[in-house]
Design a protein around this motif. Sequence first.
Motif, short mmCIF file in Angstrom:
data_model
loop_
_atom_site.label_atom_id
_atom_site.label_comp_id
_atom_site.label_asym_id
_atom_site.label_seq_id
_atom_site.Cartn_x
_atom_site.Cartn_y
_atom_site.Cartn_z
N GLN A 1 0.82 -1.22 0.00
CA GLN A 1 0.00 0.00 0.00
C GLN A 1 0.85 1.26 0.00
N VAL B 1 2.43 3.72 -3.92
CA VAL B 1 2.52 5.19 -4.00
C VAL B 1 3.91 5.58 -4.49
N LEU C 1 4.18 4.93 -8.22
CA LEU C 1 3.47 5.92 -9.03
C LEU C 1 4.29 7.20 -9.16
N GLN D 1 -6.57 -5.84 -3.68
CA GLN D 1 -7.47 -4.71 -3.90
C GLN D 1 -7.48 -3.73 -2.73
N GLN E 1 -4.39 -1.67 -3.02
CA GLN E 1 -4.48 -0.76 -4.17
C GLN E 1 -5.38 0.43 -3.83
N ILE E 2 -6.50 0.17 -3.16
CA ILE E 2 -7.41 1.26 -2.79
C ILE E 2 -6.73 2.21 -1.81
N SER F 1 -4.26 4.37 -3.55
CA SER F 1 -4.91 5.42 -4.33
C SER F 1 -5.25 6.61 -3.44
N HIS G 1 -1.98 8.36 -2.49
CA HIS G 1 -1.48 9.21 -3.58
C HIS G 1 -2.26 10.52 -3.62
N THR G 2 -3.58 10.43 -3.49
CA THR G 2 -4.42 11.63 -3.51
C THR G 2 -4.10 12.54 -2.33
N SER H 1 -15.38 2.57 0.61
CA SER H 1 -15.39 2.09 -0.79
C SER H 1 -16.38 0.95 -1.01
#
Length: 402
Positions: free
Chosen positions: A19, A23, A26, A174, A177-178, A181, A184-185, A214
């Motif tokens: 997790q 990041v 990316l 998953q 990955q969530i 995400s 990163h945001t 989610s």
Amino acid sequence: MDTLTYSGLRVVELAEDPQGEIVGKLLADQGADVIKVEPPSGSKGRHLGPWAHGHEGDPNHSLHFWTYNTSKRSIILDTETDSGRAERAQLIAQADVLITTGTPDELAAAGIDLHALTERHQHLIALSVSPYGLTGPWANRRSSDLVALATGGILMSCGYDDHSIPPIRPGGNQAMQIAASFGHTGLLLALLERQTSGLGQIVDVSMHEAIAVSGELANPYWFYPRVLLQRQTCRHAQPSPTSPALFECADGVQVYFALILSDNKTWGILVDWLDSLGMALDLADEEYLQLSHRQENFHYIQTLMESFFLMQDSATVYEEAQRRGLPLGPVSAPEDLLDDPHLQARGYFTDVPIDGENVKFPGAPFAFSYGTGAPQSPPTLGSDTDTVLAEIRAHAQVGAMS
């Protein structure tokens, strides 16, 4: 290629779990200088298979590690020693971003105090993507991708119509990955804020919270009408069962097509398609224009559709459905995506040179007008130690003279 989105950004990655590593990947793939700090034995991901080219147990050939660590630099620091911790402190002092995945207890045991670091280095953004966040009663509990999906509620919506069978875990890490995400945001927001204030901060991302938010419609259905969703085979979880949506084609491939009877326009397109192969039978009769009649004869319609799809191969069905404006898609296996013509046309998969040969990797999940980066070779263990240590010493000398 023009300057990449994250060019000039220096990141120190202490992440031991995907997790956080995602990041870092990316950022690195888009030009950031991501320095992965590893113990002498290597990050734990290096010791997870499968392994490339039969190099069982080789930390430089873990496909798991390769997946999450492209484009980074690797530095070995023995942070069990005072000198190793001092070098890590110098590295963090010169960084824009610090990424961690440990619990508060794990960070403390490693000698990492995020609050002290951001107070000492006011430009530093410390991104923590941990199982339950840095505070709260569960902050130091252990987790995993499957545990996170279970405790966060998503797992209860994944599985089959037969609820005597336990829920089914979706693949692909998953939960991680969530969480990545959201991480990163959150980091991007902190970077934007720093442009105004000049100050860094701690960005505390909880994988548990990322999963809890989610769950698609599960939360609002329970918050407002107090209705529980029921998991369904390859369909959205709903309060009551909906029609099956998987159909087998002549080549044995399943396609997903939600047979929605309430939309008259879609119904007309579907009947016309059936009629083009001489299979509309009585569905073209005027009485089927009434929704109530279609609903009363749903099982008959479903049976006709099963026969209809069995007469055609999945590629033909997919192309024709899309041509007619119907949302239908084949159930592809992961390996099928390598030959996906759309991904090929967009140049999604890219060759990364490793050990003298090209290895195919997924490309960037986004494209930028001013230049999009792509995965570069994952680092071998400690390959950049000497270079990075020389850089931080030179930087420290310049700072001392200024």
